[in-house]
Design a protein around this motif. Structure first.
Motif, short mmCIF file in Angstrom:
data_model
loop_
_atom_site.label_atom_id
_atom_site.label_comp_id
_atom_site.label_asym_id
_atom_site.label_seq_id
_atom_site.Cartn_x
_atom_site.Cartn_y
_atom_site.Cartn_z
N ALA A 48 0.70 -1.00 0.24
CA ALA A 48 -0.24 -0.05 -0.11
C ALA A 48 0.84 1.14 -0.15
N ALA A 49 1.95 1.34 0.63
CA ALA A 49 2.77 2.66 0.13
C ALA A 49 3.29 2.69 -0.54
N ALA A 50 3.71 1.51 -1.26
CA ALA A 50 3.96 1.36 -3.29
C ALA A 50 3.04 2.23 -3.45
N VAL A 51 2.01 1.59 -3.42
CA VAL A 51 0.39 1.88 -4.19
C VAL A 51 0.75 3.92 -3.82
N ILE A 52 0.19 4.30 -2.94
CA ILE A 52 0.34 5.83 -2.61
C ILE A 52 1.34 6.46 -3.00
N LEU A 53 2.71 5.75 -2.88
CA LEU A 53 3.88 6.93 -3.05
C LEU A 53 3.35 7.23 -4.55
N SER A 54 3.34 6.16 -6.19
CA SER A 54 3.05 6.12 -6.63
C SER A 54 2.00 7.01 -7.28
N ARG A 55 0.85 7.32 -6.41
CA ARG A 55 0.63 8.08 -7.03
C ARG A 55 0.53 9.78 -5.60
N LEU A 56 0.64 9.38 -5.69
CA LEU A 56 1.90 11.12 -4.76
C LEU A 56 3.20 11.52 -5.83
N ALA A 57 3.23 10.26 -6.19
CA ALA A 57 5.03 11.16 -6.93
C ALA A 57 4.71 11.07 -8.28
N LEU A 58 3.99 10.10 -8.43
CA LEU A 58 3.91 9.63 -10.53
C LEU A 58 2.38 10.77 -10.39
N GLY A 59 1.72 10.98 -10.17
CA GLY A 59 0.18 11.69 -10.42
C GLY A 59 -0.39 10.35 -10.39
N ARG A 60 -2.30 11.27 -11.47
CA ARG A 60 -2.91 10.08 -11.46
C ARG A 60 -2.43 9.84 -12.51
N GLU A 61 -2.33 9.73 -13.80
CA GLU A 61 -2.07 9.35 -15.39
C GLU A 61 -0.88 8.28 -15.00
N GLN A 62 0.02 8.11 -14.32
CA GLN A 62 1.00 7.37 -14.25
C GLN A 62 1.05 6.20 -12.85
#
Lengths: 154, 81
Positions: A48-62
């Motif tokens: 879940a930390a990886a999922v949240i990091l992808s949302r925070l750093a990469l944004g909704r598209e990536q």
């Protein structure tokens, strides 16, 4: 909050270095939970930390998993847990009686050191990890105002 | 089980808890709560419960902090009481 940061350094560090390592470490925690600290819940939290990091750093598209995907993952995890628990009841065992899972084996050993019981325990851990990952990621999406249905699902 | 380390950790635990309760800025309170979680995890690790410490540092200091910040992003940062 889930707009892409725009910085190439943040994007590169998150995408190339941190997220793959976090996911790899989560699977290590999941598989190694029997012999050391870890297990399904911890692995799910790290995922879940990886999922949240992808949302925070990469944004909704990536990001790596969509909101609908997270909800499906959470439900699938619960289903894996429930089916693994109920399946032995049809083969003369009790609820979560891993040793009686319908897996072809001689004397409870499938091959090498892999026993029917260890496969059952791993299925339970996998279900818990999927459920925790899905629920924690979906909680973050809900708090940041993601859509629950429509084009986002799937 | 070294009692000096445990006493220090307990003292810091109480300190961060008081900071989290007394500060007016909600973001600062979340950060203090994350530090509180780290000290809890260290205390649990010192006591030998590595499994619980792992969960505490991932959930308490990591995911919970992000979720609380995401909640704060939807409201005023200052406490109204």
């Amino acid at each position: 909050m889930t707009d892409p940061h725009g910085s190439i350094i943040v994007n590169f560090i998150a995408r190339i270095m941190m997220i793959p390592f976090i996911i790899l470490y989560a699977f290590y925690v999941l598989v190694h939970g029997e012999a050391g600290p870890g297990g399904g819940f911890q692995a799910g939290a790290v995922l879940a930390a990886a999922v949240i990091l992808s949302r925070l750093a990469l944004g909704r598209e990536q990001r790596i998993v969509s909101t609908g995907g997270l909800v499906i993952l959470a439900v699938a995890g619960l289903l894996v847990y429930a089916l693994t628990g109920v399946a032995p009841m049809f083969f003369g065992g009790e609820y979560l009686d891993y040793g009686r899972l319908p897996i072809p084996a001689t004397d409870g050993i499938v091959f090498g050191r892999v026993t029917v019981r260890s496969i059952g325990v791993f299925a339970i851990e996998l279900g818990v990890a999927m459920g925790v990952m899905g629920v924690l990621g979906a909680m973050f999406d809900y708090l940041t105002g993601a859509e629950w249905s429509g084009s986002d699902a799937g | 089980m070294i009692w000096e380390i445990e006493l220090t950790l307990f003292f810091l635990l109480v300190l961060t808890a008081v900071v989290a309760l007394e500060t007016r800025d909600l973001l600062a309170a979340v950060v203090a709560l994350g530090v509180f979680s780290v000290f809890t995890a260290l205390l649990l690790a010192v006591m030998g419960a590595v499994d619980v410490a792992f969960t505490e540092v991932v959930l308490g200091a990591g995911v919970t902090g992000v979720l609380l910040v995401a909640g704060i992003a939807r409201m005023d940062r200052r406490s109204v009481d």
